[in-house]
Write a protein that holds these residues in place. Structure first.
Motif: not given
Length: 216
Positions: A75-92, A137-145
């Motif tokens: 139940d979200v508006d924005i979807c994120v798919v992340s690999d297990d070696d991605m660090v998301w920066k402050p403010g992302w 690359g699919a390591a950090s896909w984002t999309f609208r729900h």
């Protein structure tokens, strides 16, 4: 706008990625509303997943598809798919919300990390904060729900049984239908090797500074 994330992992103990997984989760949980782990069929004793693949197909493509399906059920508006070696920066998260709030309807997908320019992800345009690409690359896909059902159909069009060649053909189909694919500077790869033998860095290097300059 609520953000949900699904993190893909596979044999993180055997591959020495537990710490990377923890760093990825911490960076996502710091700003996302919901974070879940997709275990793509680990056989090394890892037991930290919210959903585990119990089938025979453990390719990275199938794992990413599973992440898309899982986050699509949130139940979200924005979807994120992340690999297990991605660090998301402050403010992302705020930057991602701002991007999708202002994105046109023909933007279907946006990567969360910058990639060098390769022959399969050439630049289609750029502006401050975003570079438009032929693939991301699919390591950090984002999309609208709201685009989930459309995206999952594109994902299912491509054979997930072949390792390492899934995300680019998915993006090619998206672009072929006239949709745009963005790429944002929100996360960084912190792992130094692929769990499935991806040799892109060894063959081509990984210098993203020329790309970063394009969106400053």
């Amino acid at each position: 706008m609520r953000i949900g994330a699904a993190v893909l992992t596979w044999n993180p103990i055997r591959n020495g990625r537990l710490q990377l997984l923890h760093e990825t989760l911490e960076s996502l949980w710091a700003e996302a509303d919901t974070v879940r782990i997709v275990d793509n069929g680990s056989t090394d004793g890892f037991a930290g997943g919210d959903w585990k693949n119990t089938g025979r197909n453990t390719t990275s493509g199938f794992g990413t598809y599973s992440c898309v399906r899982l986050v699509g059920g949130m139940d979200v508006d924005i979807c994120v798919v992340s690999d297990d070696d991605m660090v998301w920066k402050p403010g992302w998260a705020d930057r991602l919300r701002a991007f999708w709030a202002g994105a046109d309807d023909n933007v279907l997908l946006a990567g969360g990390h910058l990639e060098p320019i390769f022959f399969w992800n050439t630049v289609a345009g750029h502006e401050p904060g975003v570079i438009w690409r032929e693939s991301t690359g699919a390591a950090s896909w984002t999309f609208r729900h709201s685009d989930y059902e459309r995206l999952v159909r594109y994902c299912a069009m491509v054979d997930m049984g072949i390792q390492g060649v899934w995300d680019v053909p998915v993006c090619q189909r998206i672009r072929r239908d006239g949709f745009r694919i963005g790429q944002l500077d929100l996360a960084e790869h912190v792992g130094d090797r692929s769990t499935w033998g991806n040799e892109t860095v060894g063959h081509y290097g990984w210098d993203v500074e020329p790309v970063r300059e394009l969106i400053r």
